[in-house]
Design a protein around this motif. Structure first.
Motif, PDB file in Angstrom:
ATOM      1  N   ALA A 114     -46.723 -61.149  10.304  1.00 17.50           N
ATOM      2  CA  ALA A 114     -45.339 -61.626  11.051  1.00 17.50           C
ATOM      3  C   ALA A 114     -45.685 -61.634  12.606  1.00 17.50           C
ATOM      4  O   ALA A 114     -44.454 -62.289  13.316  1.00 17.50           O
ATOM      5  CB  ALA A 114     -45.211 -61.083  10.378  1.00 17.50           C
ATOM      6  N   PHE A 115     -46.371 -61.127  13.245  1.00 14.44           N
ATOM      7  CA  PHE A 115     -46.246 -60.630  14.476  1.00 14.44           C
ATOM      8  C   PHE A 115     -47.730 -60.782  15.479  1.00 14.44           C
ATOM      9  O   PHE A 115     -48.427 -59.871  16.039  1.00 14.44           O
ATOM     10  CB  PHE A 115     -45.308 -59.919  15.185  1.00 14.44           C
ATOM     11  N   LYS A 116     -48.238 -61.214  14.244  1.00 18.25           N
ATOM     12  CA  LYS A 116     -50.347 -61.119  15.380  1.00 18.25           C
ATOM     13  C   LYS A 116     -50.884 -60.422  15.019  1.00 18.25           C
ATOM     14  O   LYS A 116     -51.216 -59.567  15.891  1.00 18.25           O
ATOM     15  CB  LYS A 116     -50.223 -61.679  16.964  1.00 18.25           C
ATOM     16  N   THR A 117     -50.479 -58.885  13.935  1.00 14.64           N
ATOM     17  CA  THR A 117     -51.436 -58.161  13.654  1.00 14.64           C
ATOM     18  C   THR A 117     -52.838 -58.150  14.072  1.00 14.64           C
ATOM     19  O   THR A 117     -53.262 -57.026  14.404  1.00 14.64           O
ATOM     20  CB  THR A 117     -50.694 -57.851  11.940  1.00 14.64           C
ATOM     21  N   ASP A 118     -53.260 -59.328  13.874  1.00 15.36           N
ATOM     22  CA  ASP A 118     -54.920 -59.351  14.142  1.00 15.36           C
ATOM     23  C   ASP A 118     -55.008 -59.114  15.177  1.00 15.36           C
ATOM     24  O   ASP A 118     -55.708 -58.399  15.837  1.00 15.36           O
ATOM     25  CB  ASP A 118     -55.391 -60.404  13.563  1.00 15.36           C
ATOM     26  N   THR A 119     -54.419 -59.430  16.530  1.00 16.19           N
ATOM     27  CA  THR A 119     -54.412 -59.458  17.769  1.00 16.19           C
ATOM     28  C   THR A 119     -54.212 -57.602  18.398  1.00 16.19           C
ATOM     29  O   THR A 119     -54.804 -57.883  19.176  1.00 16.19           O
ATOM     30  CB  THR A 119     -53.784 -60.605  18.283  1.00 16.19           C
ATOM     31  N   TYR A 120     -52.849 -57.389  17.811  1.00 14.33           N
ATOM     32  CA  TYR A 120     -53.123 -56.428  18.227  1.00 14.33           C
ATOM     33  C   TYR A 120     -54.117 -55.371  18.015  1.00 14.33           C
ATOM     34  O   TYR A 120     -54.952 -54.271  18.770  1.00 14.33           O
ATOM     35  CB  TYR A 120     -51.288 -56.173  17.522  1.00 14.33           C
ATOM     36  N   ILE A 121     -54.576 -55.168  16.110  1.00 10.75           N
ATOM     37  CA  ILE A 121     -55.152 -54.561  15.652  1.00 10.75           C
ATOM     38  C   ILE A 121     -56.982 -54.496  16.692  1.00 10.75           C
ATOM     39  O   ILE A 121     -57.415 -53.437  16.980  1.00 10.75           O
ATOM     40  CB  ILE A 121     -55.617 -54.423  14.436  1.00 10.75           C
ATOM     41  N   ARG A 122     -56.996 -55.950  17.112  1.00  5.58           N
ATOM     42  CA  ARG A 122     -58.014 -55.933  17.800  1.00  5.58           C
ATOM     43  C   ARG A 122     -57.804 -54.922  19.509  1.00  5.58           C
ATOM     44  O   ARG A 122     -59.115 -54.904  19.688  1.00  5.58           O
ATOM     45  CB  ARG A 122     -58.106 -57.566  17.844  1.00  5.58           C
ATOM     46  N   SER A 123     -56.766 -55.061  20.066  1.00  3.13           N
ATOM     47  CA  SER A 123     -56.740 -54.900  20.626  1.00  3.13           C
ATOM     48  C   SER A 123     -56.429 -53.452  21.014  1.00  3.13           C
ATOM     49  O   SER A 123     -57.429 -52.701  22.177  1.00  3.13           O
ATOM     50  CB  SER A 123     -55.247 -55.435  21.258  1.00  3.13           C
ATOM     51  N   LEU A 124     -56.172 -52.752  19.495  1.00  2.00           N
ATOM     52  CA  LEU A 124     -56.282 -51.083  19.673  1.00  2.00           C
ATOM     53  C   LEU A 124     -58.174 -50.942  19.833  1.00  2.00           C
ATOM     54  O   LEU A 124     -58.311 -49.822  19.998  1.00  2.00           O
ATOM     55  CB  LEU A 124     -55.975 -50.660  18.552  1.00  2.00           C
ATOM     56  N   ALA A 125     -58.958 -51.827  18.728  1.00  2.00           N
ATOM     57  CA  ALA A 125     -59.879 -51.505  18.759  1.00  2.00           C
ATOM     58  C   ALA A 125     -60.999 -51.517  19.656  1.00  2.00           C
ATOM     59  O   ALA A 125     -61.959 -50.855  19.499  1.00  2.00           O
ATOM     60  CB  ALA A 125     -60.393 -51.851  17.236  1.00  2.00           C
TER      61      ALA A 125
END
Length: 314
Positions: A114-125
């Motif tokens: 819904a809010f580009k979860t993949d982008t957010y998780i990748r930024s954390l990782a």
């Protein structure tokens, strides 16, 4: 079990397969491997073997096994980003995440894109947490450096003008709160000085200017407000997000209430901190209310250690 130490790994602690399967689909094949543990014991074993970059924990499974597993994860792997998932009221878990020093909690639903979860998780990782360009085309981003309140008001109006309908007012209030906090609390440290004096008496030099970036695409508007000091800490931000604290009765903590207000006004509010260097408050707000989530996540990320002179909030 395969050895995943050399892969970018995400561990999901959840009894149900659905979330893990959905999460696997949002990443490019081969970029991450998503592993699932159905029990607390299995989770600790899997974390030890795979050394994940990000851990997702379902609050239901944590409640069934006791939240002490969070202490074991944090003490053993303090650098791992940890995200809680809740099917219930997210705000009820804020005291818990404060206790265990976890600063990300999201609503657990089937549509995790819904809010580009993949982008957010990748930024954390990858530890690359700053920047509006993760969510928008870089060429679409506008930027201005703010040195006084009059300039801030002009930029707030320009940004809210991109949002249709009555919601523009809420967006303008949110952006104004973030710029005011960065300008007067983050850089000038004017906590306790009446707000009406700010616009008359205070102005930043160019080196301390607040960087404001904004962009619009077909689905959302994004705003990033960044100050160059990095005084805010993750623990402080969590304290101010926690409505069970005594904050709501403390008049001199208006900047803390401002952070809480912004989270209630916009769809996604992300706080990124590099201690002693910079703080970024980032808004993602949908142009269509069909994209709105009633359950607002808590998304706070911090690099490095807290500053010795930061307020110790407990």
């Amino acid at each position: 079990m395969n050895n995943h130490k050399n892969l970018k790994t995400i561990v999901v602690i959840d009894k149900e397969e659905a979330f893990c399967a959905s999460l696997s689909k949002v990443f490019v094949p081969g970029s991450f491997v998503v592993l699932r543990a159905q029990t607390a014991e299995k989770a600790l074993e899997l974390i030890e073997k795979s050394r994940p970059l990000v851990i997702f924990s379902d609050t239901d499974i944590l409640e069934s096994y006791g939240f002490s597993i969070l202490e074991k994860i944090y003490s053993g792997y303090p650098s791992v980003s940890h995200i809680l998932m809740s099917s219930g009221d997210i705000d009820c878990y804020i005291p818990l995440i404060r206790k265990y020093n976890i600063s990300n909690i999201i609503k657990k639903d089937s549509d995790i894109t819904a809010f580009k979860t993949d982008t957010y998780i990748r930024s954390l990782a990858e530890g690359v947490i700053f920047g509006l360009e993760k969510y928008f085309d870089k060429c679409a981003i506008k930027k201005e450096h703010i040195i006084d309140y009059y300039q801030a008001r002009s930029v707030c109006s320009a940004i809210s003008g991109h949002y249709p309908g009555k919601g523009a007012l809420f967006l303008e209030i949110a952006v104004d709160e973030l710029i005011s906090n960065a300008l007067f609390h983050g850089v000038l440290q004017l906590t306790g000085i009446p707000r009406e004096r700010w616009c008359r008496e205070y102005r930043l030099n160019s080196n301390d200017a607040i960087a404001v970036r904004w962009a619009v695409d077909d689905t959302k508007i994004g705003v990033s407000v960044e100050d160059p000091r990095g005084i805010l800490s993750k623990r402080q931000a969590l304290y101010w997000m926690d409505r069970t604290s005594k904050l709501s009765c403390e008049k001199d903590e208006e900047h803390g209430r401002g952070l809480h207000l912004v989270r209630t006004l916009v769809d996604r509010f992300i706080i990124n901190i590099d201690s002693g260097k910079r703080t970024e408050c980032l808004i993602l707000h949908y142009l269509s209310r069909s994209g709105e989530s009633r359950e607002k996540p808590v998304l706070i990320n911090q690099l490095g250690n807290c500053l010795p002179n930061q307020v110790n909030i407990t």
